[in-house]
Design an enzyme around this catalytic site. Structure first.
Site, short mmCIF file in Angstrom:
data_model
loop_
_atom_site.label_atom_id
_atom_site.label_comp_id
_atom_site.label_asym_id
_atom_site.label_seq_id
_atom_site.Cartn_x
_atom_site.Cartn_y
_atom_site.Cartn_z
CE LYS A 1 -4.78 -6.29 -8.43
NZ LYS A 1 -4.21 -7.18 -9.47
NE ARG B 1 -3.31 -0.44 -13.94
CZ ARG B 1 -4.53 -0.01 -13.67
NH1 ARG B 1 -4.94 1.14 -14.20
NH2 ARG B 1 -5.34 -0.71 -12.91
CD GLU C 1 -14.51 -10.60 -3.59
OE1 GLU C 1 -14.11 -11.79 -3.66
OE2 GLU C 1 -15.12 -10.05 -4.52
CE LYS D 1 -1.38 -4.99 -6.23
NZ LYS D 1 -1.04 -5.88 -7.36
CE1 TYR E 1 7.63 -3.64 -6.96
CE2 TYR E 1 6.14 -2.27 -5.66
CZ TYR E 1 6.35 -3.16 -6.70
OH TYR E 1 5.30 -3.57 -7.47
#
Length: 327
Positions: free
Chosen positions: A198, A208, A235, A250, A315
């Site tokens: 991320k 946000r 990671e 992401k 979305y």
């Protein structure tokens, strides 16, 4: 006889049927996850201005949206909660009566096993400082103290009915800590989606607004530097070793190279999140008539799949499913 090239790749592009038959990458509705926001106190859905078509749900409208996603054949739903009250440690995040946990139970009861019900496990929506963890006396994010809060959140979310927990905080050791807590409380079947790679991205801007973030400063001390690809792979491998069931990259579209690298080495499914800024850019350009909206939306999702994503948070998930039908 006219001489010409002996090898003609265009033969496989001659018509739509040929192109479908020879396509290397496909996306289906079952590979999509719908992110959804539920706001405490909402009695009806309210628009998020920077994300046209996306709303802050009430509990009732969220249930309807989840049922609609299941009916459309979408694979899952990822829930984000926006509380009315925040504090330094994000108390509402682990409160069984907090908005995210209440919404999770409502959605899980509504859709059963027709969708994979997923919950965002992070503190940024719930803290009054907007960071993804608790702060030490110097105002820095305290990694290990945050892990304790994540364990408390994990138990609350699993008890609320979440099938999969989305660990998005980018704390070192978060997967191992949450797995230990889940197993210790009997939630052996609750899966972990690790937001492994991320990045500290500018493309989170509209999100946000969506979670009414209180953040001052930035998250560069725990999210990845946009210039680092190897670190993203590292990671992901660490999270797999700690017990992650799925790993995430992401944002998606600006990090397709990282996505491809992770997909090459991962032993578990690899997902990608088509984030709010990616969504908003296409919607804005389409609203001005600068691009063909449907083609751009479909191409953007296909590019993420082509790079190696096994599933995509988007979305547009329900709209895409409606365009495609059962395929």
């Amino acid at each position: 006889m006219t001489s010409g090239p002996a090898i003609r790749p265009r033969r496989l592009r001659t018509n739509a049927a040929m192109r479908r038959l020879t396509a290397e990458s496909h996306v289906s509705a079952s590979q999509l996850v719908l992110p959804a926001f539920v706001r405490e106190g909402n009695l009806a859905p309210t628009p998020i201005l920077s994300m046209p078509g996306v709303v802050h749900h009430s509990i009732d409208s969220l249930k309807r949206a989840a049922a609609g996603a299941a009916e459309a054949g979408v694979g899952g739903i990822m829930l984000f909660g926006i509380p009315e009250t925040r504090d330094a440690i994000g108390s509402a995040a682990s409160d069984p009566n907090g908005i995210l946990n209440v919404a999770t139970t409502a959605v899980a009861e509504e859709v059963g096993d027709a969708l994979v019900v997923q919950t965002d496990l992070c503190l940024d929506e719930f803290t009054d400082h907007g960071h993804c963890g608790v702060l030490d006396p110097l105002g820095r994010v305290d990694n290990d103290a945050t892990l304790v809060r994540y364990q408390e959140m994990a138990i609350a979310q699993a008890a609320a009915g979440a099938h999969m927990l989305g660990l998005s905080g980018m704390m070192d050791g978060q997967v191992a800590a949450v797995r230990e807590a889940l197993d210790g409380h009997g939630f052996l079947d609750t899966s972990i989606l690790a937001y492994s790679a991320k990045y500290a991205s500018s493309f989170y801007g509209p999100f946000r607004e969506a979670v009414e973030s209180q953040l001052e400063g930035d998250r560069r001390s725990y999210q990845l530097d946009p210039g680092n690809a190897r670190e993203g792979v590292r990671e992901a491998l660490l999270d797999i070793a700690e017990g992650a069931d799925v790993v995430m990259v992401k944002p998606a579209m600006s990090y397709l190279d990282v996505l491809a690298k992770v997909a090459e080495v991962s032993e578990v499914p690899v997902w990608a999140y088509q984030v709010s800024g990616e969504y908003a850019m296409i919607e804005a350009a389409a609203a001005h008539g600068w691009i063909d909206r449907r083609r751009a939306v479909e191409e953007s999702v296909l590019s993420i799949r082509r790079a190696g994503a096994d599933a995509i948070l988007s979305y547009w998930a329900v709209e895409l499913a409606g365009w495609w039908g059962a395929r």
